[in-house]
Write a protein that holds these residues in place. Structure first.
Motif, PDB file in Angstrom:
ATOM      1  N   GLN A 120      10.422   6.103   1.674  1.00 34.22           N
ATOM      2  CA  GLN A 120      10.465   5.638   3.059  1.00 34.22           C
ATOM      3  C   GLN A 120       9.955   4.207   3.184  1.00 34.22           C
ATOM      4  O   GLN A 120      10.445   3.444   4.007  1.00 34.22           O
ATOM      5  CB  GLN A 120       9.671   6.580   3.977  1.00 34.22           C
ATOM      6  CG  GLN A 120       9.941   6.359   5.446  1.00 34.22           C
ATOM      7  CD  GLN A 120      11.413   6.528   5.810  1.00 34.22           C
ATOM      8  OE1 GLN A 120      12.087   7.442   5.358  1.00 34.22           O
ATOM      9  NE2 GLN A 120      11.913   5.631   6.651  1.00 34.22           N
ATOM     10  N   SER A 121       8.983   3.826   2.364  1.00 33.15           N
ATOM     11  CA  SER A 121       8.502   2.436   2.373  1.00 33.15           C
ATOM     12  C   SER A 121       9.627   1.483   1.962  1.00 33.15           C
ATOM     13  O   SER A 121       9.815   0.433   2.584  1.00 33.15           O
ATOM     14  CB  SER A 121       7.322   2.264   1.414  1.00 33.15           C
ATOM     15  OG  SER A 121       6.223   3.029   1.819  1.00 33.15           O
ATOM     16  N   VAL A 122      10.371   1.853   0.933  1.00 33.73           N
ATOM     17  CA  VAL A 122      11.463   1.006   0.456  1.00 33.73           C
ATOM     18  C   VAL A 122      12.581   0.932   1.500  1.00 33.73           C
ATOM     19  O   VAL A 122      13.082  -0.155   1.808  1.00 33.73           O
ATOM     20  CB  VAL A 122      11.998   1.521  -0.902  1.00 33.73           C
ATOM     21  CG1 VAL A 122      13.289   0.818  -1.297  1.00 33.73           C
ATOM     22  CG2 VAL A 122      10.937   1.347  -1.978  1.00 33.73           C
TER      23      VAL A 122
ATOM     24  N   PHE B 108       0.805  -1.220   0.000  1.00 34.15           N
ATOM     25  CA  PHE B 108       0.000   0.000   0.000  1.00 34.15           C
ATOM     26  C   PHE B 108       0.839   1.271   0.000  1.00 34.15           C
ATOM     27  O   PHE B 108       0.432   2.275  -0.577  1.00 34.15           O
ATOM     28  CB  PHE B 108      -0.971   0.022   1.193  1.00 34.15           C
ATOM     29  CG  PHE B 108      -2.163  -0.860   1.005  1.00 34.15           C
ATOM     30  CD1 PHE B 108      -3.104  -0.588   0.035  1.00 34.15           C
ATOM     31  CD2 PHE B 108      -2.351  -1.971   1.806  1.00 34.15           C
ATOM     32  CE1 PHE B 108      -4.209  -1.399  -0.145  1.00 34.15           C
ATOM     33  CE2 PHE B 108      -3.449  -2.794   1.642  1.00 34.15           C
ATOM     34  CZ  PHE B 108      -4.385  -2.508   0.661  1.00 34.15           C
ATOM     35  N   GLY B 109       1.998   1.273   0.643  1.00 35.29           N
ATOM     36  CA  GLY B 109       2.840   2.471   0.696  1.00 35.29           C
ATOM     37  C   GLY B 109       3.257   2.948  -0.688  1.00 35.29           C
ATOM     38  O   GLY B 109       2.911   4.058  -1.109  1.00 35.29           O
ATOM     39  N   PRO B 110       4.008   2.126  -1.431  1.00 33.55           N
ATOM     40  CA  PRO B 110       4.407   2.563  -2.767  1.00 33.55           C
ATOM     41  C   PRO B 110       3.230   2.772  -3.723  1.00 33.55           C
ATOM     42  O   PRO B 110       3.259   3.684  -4.550  1.00 33.55           O
ATOM     43  CB  PRO B 110       5.305   1.422  -3.262  1.00 33.55           C
ATOM     44  CG  PRO B 110       5.832   0.805  -2.006  1.00 33.55           C
ATOM     45  CD  PRO B 110       4.708   0.912  -1.020  1.00 33.55           C
TER      46      PRO B 110
ATOM     47  N   GLY C 268      10.942   2.664  10.792  1.00 35.03           N
ATOM     48  CA  GLY C 268       9.509   2.442  10.963  1.00 35.03           C
ATOM     49  C   GLY C 268       8.822   3.621  11.622  1.00 35.03           C
ATOM     50  O   GLY C 268       7.695   3.981  11.270  1.00 35.03           O
ATOM     51  N   ASP C 269       9.495   4.246  12.584  1.00 47.10           N
ATOM     52  CA  ASP C 269       8.928   5.437  13.230  1.00 47.10           C
ATOM     53  C   ASP C 269       8.770   6.578  12.220  1.00 47.10           C
ATOM     54  O   ASP C 269       7.781   7.305  12.235  1.00 47.10           O
ATOM     55  CB  ASP C 269       9.809   5.894  14.395  1.00 47.10           C
ATOM     56  CG  ASP C 269       9.719   4.966  15.602  1.00 47.10           C
ATOM     57  OD1 ASP C 269       8.729   4.203  15.696  1.00 47.10           O
ATOM     58  OD2 ASP C 269      10.644   5.003  16.438  1.00 47.10           O
ATOM     59  N   ILE C 270       9.748   6.720  11.341  1.00 49.90           N
ATOM     60  CA  ILE C 270       9.660   7.754  10.302  1.00 49.90           C
ATOM     61  C   ILE C 270       8.512   7.436   9.350  1.00 49.90           C
ATOM     62  O   ILE C 270       7.735   8.320   8.978  1.00 49.90           O
ATOM     63  CB  ILE C 270      10.998   7.891   9.543  1.00 49.90           C
ATOM     64  CG1 ILE C 270      12.091   8.402  10.483  1.00 49.90           C
ATOM     65  CG2 ILE C 270      10.843   8.826   8.339  1.00 49.90           C
ATOM     66  CD1 ILE C 270      13.495   8.328   9.908  1.00 49.90           C
TER      67      ILE C 270
END
Length: 157
Positions: free
Chosen positions: A142-144, A20-22, A83-85
């Motif tokens: 950031q997902s990658v 879902f992120g990318p 993960g926090d970012i």
């Protein structure tokens, strides 16, 4: 620790975030740069952003639970920081997508009169689209990065 089918939930939920992120980021970039796609992408983009934000929060929470039971190597701590970012990025992305949709998607403005003035302002529309594109690119990045650090923490030696 939250379990799904006997497995730690983080291990399963992370796959949804990786998809879902990318996908949400790519949708935001396409929506912002290709005006002819907006009519078709508005609802899917809004849904993806709406799914991604709580999914990232739940996945991070499950990861923190897993970390507390399994301990934390340097690689796991690096993954937790990423993960926090990503968690913050997903929430900010959701609000920027809302702004982008409010500034450009006419059916939304017709339901909320206060948004009509936002749509009439060309600089506001341009700024909202630019922020949405940048947010989409950062969500992809950031997902990658987060996924890579997670896979490295498990498989990297």
């Amino acid at each position: 620790m939250l379990l799904i089918g006997g497995l730690p939930a983080h291990i399963l939920l992370v796959h949804a975030v990786v998809v879902f992120g990318p996908l949400a980021g790519l949708s935001a970039v396409t929506y912002g740069l290709a005006g002819r796609t907006r009519r078709y992408l508005a609802w899917p983009l809004g849904a993806l952003a709406l799914i991604l934000a709580p999914l990232a929060l739940v996945t991070a929470s499950a990861g923190e639970q897993l970390q507390s039971t399994r301990g934390a190597t340097d690689a796991i701590q690096a993954h937790a920081r990423q993960g926090d970012i990503l968690k913050v990025t997903a929430v900010v992305f959701f609000f920027l997508v809302l702004l982008m949709l409010a500034a450009t998607f006419t059916p939304l403005a017709s339901r909320i009169p206060a948004l009509a003035s936002l749509q009439r302002s060309r600089p506001a529309r341009t700024a909202a689209l630019a922020l949405g594109v940048l947010a989409g690119l950062f969500v992809i990045y950031q997902s990658v990065i987060t996924g890579h650090s997670g896979s490295f923490s498990v498989w990297g030696g």
